[in-house]
Design a protein around this motif. Sequence first.
Motif, PDB file in Angstrom:
ATOM      1  N   ASN A 137       0.983  -1.151  -0.105  1.00 52.35           N
ATOM      2  CA  ASN A 137       0.387  -0.227   0.466  1.00 52.35           C
ATOM      3  C   ASN A 137       1.106   1.152  -0.131  1.00 52.35           C
ATOM      4  O   ASN A 137       1.550   0.939   0.749  1.00 52.35           O
ATOM      5  CB  ASN A 137      -1.210   0.363   1.585  1.00 52.35           C
ATOM      6  N   TYR A 138       0.484   2.140  -0.954  1.00 52.37           N
ATOM      7  CA  TYR A 138       1.503   3.551  -0.803  1.00 52.37           C
ATOM      8  C   TYR A 138       1.863   4.112   0.385  1.00 52.37           C
ATOM      9  O   TYR A 138       3.194   4.730   0.492  1.00 52.37           O
ATOM     10  CB  TYR A 138       0.268   4.107  -1.388  1.00 52.37           C
ATOM     11  N   GLU A 139       0.703   4.585   1.702  1.00 59.08           N
ATOM     12  CA  GLU A 139       1.359   4.958   2.906  1.00 59.08           C
ATOM     13  C   GLU A 139       2.662   4.466   3.403  1.00 59.08           C
ATOM     14  O   GLU A 139       2.722   4.702   3.939  1.00 59.08           O
ATOM     15  CB  GLU A 139      -0.213   4.777   3.294  1.00 59.08           C
ATOM     16  N   TYR A 140       2.509   2.580   3.076  1.00 63.30           N
ATOM     17  CA  TYR A 140       3.971   2.093   3.345  1.00 63.30           C
ATOM     18  C   TYR A 140       4.877   2.858   3.131  1.00 63.30           C
ATOM     19  O   TYR A 140       5.822   3.264   3.267  1.00 63.30           O
ATOM     20  CB  TYR A 140       3.405   0.555   3.700  1.00 63.30           C
ATOM     21  N   GLY A 141       5.183   3.023   1.514  1.00 54.35           N
ATOM     22  CA  GLY A 141       5.933   3.779   0.647  1.00 54.35           C
ATOM     23  C   GLY A 141       6.579   5.462   2.085  1.00 54.35           C
ATOM     24  O   GLY A 141       7.294   5.611   1.721  1.00 54.35           O
ATOM     25  N   THR A 142       4.940   5.993   1.819  1.00 48.08           N
ATOM     26  CA  THR A 142       4.689   6.980   2.670  1.00 48.08           C
ATOM     27  C   THR A 142       5.946   7.061   3.653  1.00 48.08           C
ATOM     28  O   THR A 142       6.280   7.595   3.909  1.00 48.08           O
ATOM     29  CB  THR A 142       3.600   8.276   2.255  1.00 48.08           C
ATOM     30  N   SER A 217       3.028  13.188  -2.395  1.00 52.19           N
ATOM     31  CA  SER A 217       4.198  13.771  -3.072  1.00 52.19           C
ATOM     32  C   SER A 217       4.757  14.016  -2.491  1.00 52.19           C
ATOM     33  O   SER A 217       4.249  15.100  -1.544  1.00 52.19           O
ATOM     34  CB  SER A 217       2.951  14.240  -4.416  1.00 52.19           C
ATOM     35  N   MET A 218       6.145  13.443  -2.660  1.00 53.24           N
ATOM     36  CA  MET A 218       7.418  14.464  -1.586  1.00 53.24           C
ATOM     37  C   MET A 218       8.869  14.807  -2.787  1.00 53.24           C
ATOM     38  O   MET A 218       8.719  14.545  -3.500  1.00 53.24           O
ATOM     39  CB  MET A 218       8.320  13.118  -1.255  1.00 53.24           C
ATOM     40  N   GLN A 239      15.164  15.653  -5.190  1.00 54.11           N
ATOM     41  CA  GLN A 239      15.145  14.693  -5.114  1.00 54.11           C
ATOM     42  C   GLN A 239      13.363  14.410  -5.972  1.00 54.11           C
ATOM     43  O   GLN A 239      12.645  15.433  -4.505  1.00 54.11           O
ATOM     44  CB  GLN A 239      15.487  13.944  -4.910  1.00 54.11           C
ATOM     45  N   ALA A 240      12.229  13.550  -6.393  1.00 52.62           N
ATOM     46  CA  ALA A 240      11.356  13.943  -6.065  1.00 52.62           C
ATOM     47  C   ALA A 240      11.144  12.549  -6.143  1.00 52.62           C
ATOM     48  O   ALA A 240      11.990  11.416  -6.386  1.00 52.62           O
ATOM     49  CB  ALA A 240      10.198  13.833  -7.868  1.00 52.62           C
TER      50      ALA A 240
END
Length: 338
Positions: A137-142, A217-218, A239-240
């Motif tokens: 899940n994307y929040e784990y990447g965040t 988006s970081m 970096q993006a």
Amino acid sequence: MAGWSGEIGASGLARRLLGKPVFLYRLEDGRPAALLDRCPHRFAPLSRGSRDGDRVVCGYHGLTFAPDGQCVHNPFAQRIPAGSRIPTFAVAERDGIVWLWCGDAAEADPALIPDFGFIPDTPASRTVRGYTLMQANYEYGTDNLLDLSHIEFVHKGTFAGQGVIFAGQHSVRQDGDTLHSDWWMPGIAPPSVAQAHFPPDAKVDHWLDMRWNAPASMRLTVGVSPHGAGRDAGFEVPQAHILSPADAHTTHYFWSSTRYDNLGDPNVDAALLALFGEAFDQEDKPMIEAAYANVRDNLERGGDFWKEKPLSLGIDQGGTRARRLLESLIAKEALAGG
């Protein structure tokens, strides 16, 4: 983020986003367009069809669709079948990125797109771009990106900071709906990113500034300057790091890194791509996927992140704050929609 601008070539790009198959392509004037990648007849992907100017022709039975999703040609009759219109999505192209709005197109506000103006190449800068697909899940990447203390342990083959994180100070602050999770490490030996710029016995100040905007988006600014000289006396590497859900359990991870030296040397591009590829594909990705696999069964049975009772170490407050802020924004959106 739906994709890098360069990914959407003459044949278009098929990508699953938010659980939906999406076909991104360019109109004849170069603008991007996006529609549901599913013909309403027998559900064939329209991305497997062909183009007739700005129109998309289904490769299965030849129904043809305009950019607004309206079926405009039926090769078997003059009549256009009822219910043949397909959903389309608002898109905007900025900073070398194609952004997708999956809600009501009338509510799409390009002013809300975060600034990544450093990404496009200029005479004074060059950017390498990458992509990986994560089974999490994307929040784990965040969580991973807003807690950069993990570099000391996960990135031992690439970005490990030789213990500099432990000499640093971490802070989290919020500015409206923008979250900042920053590290400041003064008076340390040059970290790996600076070792070509400073002698080994130098003392430098080092910073890692991460800006987060919902949903994921970081922008990371990696900076180094001579100790006590101020940030303007050093250099920065922007970096993006942008995460987009393919579905609840799969994430598109887009990343980039911009430099301001050795612009004409293609070997530098190759070396950076190899370095970041190792860091993200061989170090970050396996750890994030394995951690998510440990909770996925519970989540699929109706659990959530908080029910797993995650331990707090303090340095993970960036990810915690992002999760809470995102929950608040989702609740407000649901209330407005109701």
